[in-house]
Each structure stands twice: as structure tokens, then as C-alpha cells.
Enzyme design. Structure first.
Site, PDB file in Angstrom:
ATOM      1  N   SER A   6      35.841 -34.637   8.062  1.00  0.00           N
ATOM      2  CA  SER A   6      36.599 -33.791   9.147  1.00  0.00           C
ATOM      3  C   SER A   6      37.237 -34.597   9.870  1.00  0.00           C
ATOM      4  O   SER A   6      36.715 -35.764  10.374  1.00  0.00           O
ATOM      5  CB  SER A   6      35.372 -33.299   9.837  1.00  0.00           C
ATOM      6  OG  SER A   6      35.926 -32.748  11.002  1.00  0.00           O
ATOM      7  N   HIS A  31      38.971 -31.850   5.596  1.00  0.00           N
ATOM      8  CA  HIS A  31      38.494 -30.763   6.428  1.00  0.00           C
ATOM      9  C   HIS A  31      39.332 -30.665   7.738  1.00  0.00           C
ATOM     10  O   HIS A  31      39.294 -31.765   8.415  1.00  0.00           O
ATOM     11  CB  HIS A  31      37.159 -30.904   6.469  1.00  0.00           C
ATOM     12  CG  HIS A  31      36.428 -29.624   7.308  1.00  0.00           C
ATOM     13  ND1 HIS A  31      35.802 -28.299   6.770  1.00  0.00           N
ATOM     14  CD2 HIS A  31      35.879 -29.506   8.253  1.00  0.00           C
ATOM     15  CE1 HIS A  31      35.447 -27.872   7.386  1.00  0.00           C
ATOM     16  NE2 HIS A  31      35.302 -28.178   8.677  1.00  0.00           N
ATOM     17  N   ASP A  33      39.226 -29.110  11.319  1.00  0.00           N
ATOM     18  CA  ASP A  33      38.513 -28.056  12.293  1.00  0.00           C
ATOM     19  C   ASP A  33      39.521 -27.461  13.514  1.00  0.00           C
ATOM     20  O   ASP A  33      40.022 -28.149  14.472  1.00  0.00           O
ATOM     21  CB  ASP A  33      37.297 -28.795  13.264  1.00  0.00           C
ATOM     22  CG  ASP A  33      36.157 -28.956  12.057  1.00  0.00           C
ATOM     23  OD1 ASP A  33      35.722 -28.156  11.441  1.00  0.00           O
ATOM     24  OD2 ASP A  33      35.805 -30.318  12.000  1.00  0.00           O
ATOM     25  N   MET A  35      39.795 -25.321  16.657  1.00  0.00           N
ATOM     26  CA  MET A  35      39.045 -24.548  17.643  1.00  0.00           C
ATOM     27  C   MET A  35      39.934 -24.168  18.723  1.00  0.00           C
ATOM     28  O   MET A  35      40.941 -24.717  19.145  1.00  0.00           O
ATOM     29  CB  MET A  35      38.127 -25.638  18.262  1.00  0.00           C
ATOM     30  CG  MET A  35      37.428 -26.442  17.406  1.00  0.00           C
ATOM     31  SD  MET A  35      35.922 -27.540  18.018  1.00  0.00           S
ATOM     32  CE  MET A  35      35.068 -28.255  16.634  1.00  0.00           C
ATOM     33  N   HIS A  64      38.958 -24.975   8.619  1.00  0.00           N
ATOM     34  CA  HIS A  64      37.933 -24.063   9.319  1.00  0.00           C
ATOM     35  C   HIS A  64      38.332 -23.651  10.620  1.00  0.00           C
ATOM     36  O   HIS A  64      38.500 -24.337  11.697  1.00  0.00           O
ATOM     37  CB  HIS A  64      36.988 -25.169   9.313  1.00  0.00           C
ATOM     38  CG  HIS A  64      35.532 -24.615   9.887  1.00  0.00           C
ATOM     39  ND1 HIS A  64      34.609 -25.338  10.567  1.00  0.00           N
ATOM     40  CD2 HIS A  64      35.066 -23.413  10.275  1.00  0.00           C
ATOM     41  CE1 HIS A  64      33.398 -24.884  10.801  1.00  0.00           C
ATOM     42  NE2 HIS A  64      33.853 -23.433  10.727  1.00  0.00           N
ATOM     43  N   MET A  66      37.627 -22.052  13.793  1.00  0.00           N
ATOM     44  CA  MET A  66      36.724 -21.563  14.939  1.00  0.00           C
ATOM     45  C   MET A  66      37.493 -20.864  16.066  1.00  0.00           C
ATOM     46  O   MET A  66      37.412 -21.336  17.085  1.00  0.00           O
ATOM     47  CB  MET A  66      35.791 -22.954  15.127  1.00  0.00           C
ATOM     48  CG  MET A  66      34.751 -23.285  14.167  1.00  0.00           C
ATOM     49  SD  MET A  66      34.339 -24.874  14.487  1.00  0.00           S
ATOM     50  CE  MET A  66      35.795 -25.782  13.532  1.00  0.00           C
ATOM     51  N   MET A 135      26.932 -23.397   8.437  1.00  0.00           N
ATOM     52  CA  MET A 135      26.986 -24.233   9.442  1.00  0.00           C
ATOM     53  C   MET A 135      25.706 -24.896   9.740  1.00  0.00           C
ATOM     54  O   MET A 135      24.802 -24.311   9.667  1.00  0.00           O
ATOM     55  CB  MET A 135      27.444 -23.660  10.547  1.00  0.00           C
ATOM     56  CG  MET A 135      28.870 -23.154  10.827  1.00  0.00           C
ATOM     57  SD  MET A 135      30.158 -24.691  10.596  1.00  0.00           S
ATOM     58  CE  MET A 135      29.682 -25.828  12.044  1.00  0.00           C
ATOM     59  N   ASP A 174      28.291 -27.905   6.809  1.00  0.00           N
ATOM     60  CA  ASP A 174      29.275 -28.573   7.707  1.00  0.00           C
ATOM     61  C   ASP A 174      28.523 -28.829   9.104  1.00  0.00           C
ATOM     62  O   ASP A 174      27.801 -27.915   9.718  1.00  0.00           O
ATOM     63  CB  ASP A 174      30.437 -27.739   8.006  1.00  0.00           C
ATOM     64  CG  ASP A 174      31.447 -28.170   9.123  1.00  0.00           C
ATOM     65  OD1 ASP A 174      31.357 -29.638   9.516  1.00  0.00           O
ATOM     66  OD2 ASP A 174      32.378 -27.524   9.286  1.00  0.00           O
TER      67      ASP A 174
HETATM   68  C1  DX5 Z   1      31.591 -28.702  14.037  1.00  0.00           C
HETATM   69  C2  DX5 Z   1      32.758 -28.771  13.016  1.00  0.00           C
HETATM   70  C3  DX5 Z   1      32.327 -29.905  12.200  1.00  0.00           C
HETATM   71  C4  DX5 Z   1      32.276 -31.220  12.709  1.00  0.00           C
HETATM   72  C5  DX5 Z   1      31.380 -32.084  11.617  1.00  0.00           C
HETATM   73  O1  DX5 Z   1      32.103 -27.824  14.829  1.00  0.00           O
HETATM   74  O2  DX5 Z   1      33.086 -27.691  12.232  1.00  0.00           O
HETATM   75  O3  DX5 Z   1      33.373 -29.948  10.849  1.00  0.00           O
HETATM   76  O4  DX5 Z   1      33.492 -32.108  12.765  1.00  0.00           O
HETATM   77  O5  DX5 Z   1      31.191 -33.647  12.211  1.00  0.00           O
HETATM   78  P1  DX5 Z   1      29.894 -34.295  12.064  1.00  0.00           P
HETATM   79  O6  DX5 Z   1      29.929 -34.386  10.615  1.00  0.00           O
HETATM   80  O7  DX5 Z   1      30.135 -35.573  12.839  1.00  0.00           O
HETATM   81  O8  DX5 Z   1      28.638 -33.491  12.394  1.00  0.00           O
HETATM   82 ZN    ZN Z   2      34.262 -27.767  10.256  1.00  0.00          ZN
END
Ligand code: DX5
Ligand code: ZN
Length: 222
Positions: A6, A31, A33, A35, A64, A66, A135, A174
Site C-alpha cells: 500500500s 494498492h 488507498d 480516503m 481501495h 474508502m 479489513m 488489509d
Molecule cells: C487502512 C488501509 C490499508 C493500510 C495498511 O485504512 O486500507 O491499506 O495502508 O497499512 P498497514 O499495512 O501499515 O496496516
Molecule cells: Zn487498503
């Protein structure tokens, strides 16, 4: 087993270089993320970053979302070059429509479940997904510890998908994936491992990926 680092934990000031390094180190997917500061408390990146990555890299971009009502952004992320778009069941009253829109755009569709969400929706949506994201932390931030009860959910989801004739649907985990937890996740039934801090937080990316992969390989084959 697929390892998807990620970029949430990458150095954003040198993003292209970071992605290049992690791919050279053995990453299978990248990956991303996304948000929105609404669905989760943090704000990160949008379609422009996916587009910039797609212009430089041919690897799968695992996006992903969010974000609240993710169906509003499916076309933008598809046009930007996402390979997989994963939406949260908690983020929209129209998750079926969101998944349909993703597939219509020619992108693989993923369904994500927060730690507090059960697997009921998987029964209803099994035919509409290409991947299930369980998750293993509450979404929003990297570097958290894996919540142990989520691994039981991975096992139950794997069994349910197999029962429904969808053994081809990959389960992605994840959050909190490290060499210490990767084996348990694979043993529970995960095929795709997302890791942020356990890769980008280390100085040697190849060694970090190798350690996660061998932990997963060992435990996945007991
Ligand atoms: C969390 C994200 C993950 C996150 C994982 O909200 O969706 O993808 O980056 O990070 P680590 O591996 O550090 O838990
Ligand atoms: Zn993620």
C-alpha cells in the site's frame, strides 16, 4: 499468493521512485488507498494519482475506495486506469449498483467489509464480485495492529464463497499484515495480502516482501 504494497506508507514526495523500487523488489500489485475524510477520518488521494501511476507503470493498480457513495467516482477511477475497484458495503445503500457499474466499466469489482461487518452481504453479492476485501483493521490509517477476530471472518467468508460456487473469488486482507501475521491470514484463506508499513516502513523492500511471502507460503501449506 499476491503481495500488494500500500502506497499509503510510501514517501509521497518521491512516489514514482517508491513504486518503481517496490515493483523491482517483487511486489505483484500496487494498492492505492483512497480516503475522503467522510467514510474515514483521513484524506489521501484521488483519480489524478491513479492516472499518474498508470502513465508510468503497467502493473495491476488495486484501488481501495474508502469513500462515501463510491458509485459517484467509479467512472473517474476506471478512466484513470484502475485494475480493481473495491467499494465498502458500509459506504452506500446501493452497493449492488456500484459493483455493477464497476464491471460495466471493464474493471474488476471488489467488495470490502469493515471489522464490525458480518458476511451476510457476501451471500447476496457473490455473483457480482471478483474479489472480497476483509479489513483486518479499522480503515483510515496505516501502521495499526491486526484485529485477531477478523481472521475467523476470513475463514467463514472463504467457506461461504466456496459453498456458493465462487472459489475463484480471491480474498484480500488489509491492515496489520506483517511477517508475523501473514501466515495466519493465508491459513485462514486469504490470497491477496496488502502491506503498507511492513514494506514501505522497512529499508530493504525486497527483504520485507520476501519475509511476508515466505511466512504466507509456509503457513498456507500446512
Ligand atoms: C487502512 C488501509 C490499508 C493500510 C495498511 O485504512 O486500507 O491499506 O495502508 O497499512 P498497514 O499495512 O501499515 O496496516
Ligand atoms: Zn487498503
Amino acid at each position: 499468493m499476491i503481495i500488494a504494497p500500500s502506497i499509503l506508507s510510501a514517501d509521497f514526495g518521491r512516489l514514482a521512485e517508491e513504486v518503481e523500487r517496490v515493483l523491482a523488489a517483487g511486489a505483484d500489485w500496487i494498492h492505492v488507498d483512497v480516503m475522503d475524510g467522510q467514510f474515514v477520518p483521513n484524506i489521501t488521494m484521488g483519480p489524478l494519482v491513479v492516472k499518474a501511476l498508470r502513465q508510468r507503470f503497467t502493473c495491476p493498480l488495486d484501488v481501495h475506495l474508502m469513500v462515501e457513495r463510491p458509485e459517484r467516482y467509479v467512472d473517474a477511477f476506471a478512466a484513470a486506469g484502475a485494475s480493481t475497484l473495491t467499494v465498502h458495503v458500509e459506504a452506500t445503500p446501493h452497493v449492488h449498483r456500484a459493483l455493477q457499474t464497476i464491471r460495466q466499466a471493464g474493471v474488476r469489482a471488489g467488495l470490502a467489509l469493515n471489522p464490525g461487518t458480518g458476511i451476510d452481504s457476501v451471500r447476496e453479492l457473490a455473483d457480482d464480485i471478483d474479489m472480497l476485501l476483509v479489513m483486518t483493521v479499522n480503515p483510515g490509517f496505516g501502521g495499526q495492529r491486526l484485529i485477531p477476530s477478523t481472521l475467523g471472518k476470513v475463514s467463514r467468508a472463504r467457506r461461504l464463497l466456496n459453498e456458493l460456487g465462487r472459489s475463484d473469488v480471491a480474498i484480500e486482507v488489509d491492515g496489520g499484515i506483517t511477517p508475523a501475521t501473514a501466515g495466519k491470514a493465508v491459513l485462514a484463506g486469504a490470497q491477496v495480502l496488502v502491506a503498507g508499513s511492513a514494506v514501505f516502513g522497512q529499508s530493504d523492500y525486497a527483504d520485507a516482501i520476501r519475509r511476508i511471502r515466505s511466512a504466507g507460503d509456509f503457513n498456507g501449506h500446512i
